[in-house]
Scaffold this motif. Sequence first.
Motif, PDB file in Angstrom:
ATOM      1  N   CYS A 138       0.850  -1.203   0.000  1.00 19.91           N
ATOM      2  CA  CYS A 138       0.000   0.000   0.000  1.00 19.91           C
ATOM      3  C   CYS A 138       0.878   1.243   0.000  1.00 19.91           C
ATOM      4  N   PRO A 139       1.517   1.538  -1.111  1.00 18.59           N
ATOM      5  CA  PRO A 139       2.404   2.706  -1.131  1.00 18.59           C
ATOM      6  C   PRO A 139       1.598   4.011  -1.086  1.00 18.59           C
ATOM      7  N   LYS A 140       2.249   5.058  -0.611  1.00 20.45           N
ATOM      8  CA  LYS A 140       1.615   6.373  -0.593  1.00 20.45           C
ATOM      9  C   LYS A 140       1.563   6.923  -2.019  1.00 20.45           C
ATOM     10  N   ASP A 141       0.447   7.582  -2.341  1.00 24.56           N
ATOM     11  CA  ASP A 141       0.300   8.213  -3.649  1.00 24.56           C
ATOM     12  C   ASP A 141       1.293   9.368  -3.750  1.00 24.56           C
ATOM     13  N   ALA A 142       1.983   9.499  -4.859  1.00 23.82           N
ATOM     14  CA  ALA A 142       3.019  10.517  -5.017  1.00 23.82           C
ATOM     15  C   ALA A 142       2.449  11.929  -4.931  1.00 23.82           C
TER      16      ALA A 142
END
Length: 152
Positions: A103-107
């Motif tokens: 669940c990466p952070k949105d850029a």
Amino acid sequence: TPTPLGEGKSTTTYGLAQAFGAHLNRKSVACIRQPSQGPTFGIKGGAAGGGYAQVIPMEDFNLHLTGDIHAITAANNLLAAAIDARVFHESTQKDAPLFNRLCPKDAKTGKRSFAPIMFSRLKKLGIDKTDPDTLTEEEKKRFCRLDIDPSR
């Protein structure tokens, strides 16, 4: 008439359907089941004909249903590689990096979000949250680890 090994049934079915269609001057359709793997575990053909009577284009009909032992091998190798990679990553990383990769952070916004497919896993785990940032550490661990035991 098929041979003792069962060869020729599908091609004959298509030939008859085409003949009836030509005789009646109508469009014809033949509906057959998926070809079986037979006694040779898929080594035989894909029920598209190999002699003078063939289903053309064969690629549209023979979609790795039978006769393609390389496709079975490729699928098995892909699954084995995916499991091996998962076991490796779970054994060499802590929970936080695993969760950050899932669940990466949105850029642009800096917020995390679940992909639609992830909600079924959350449901199976009994977690009814929709925001990744609200998961507890225990929920993150259960979510990001499959806990595959390589000794089994």
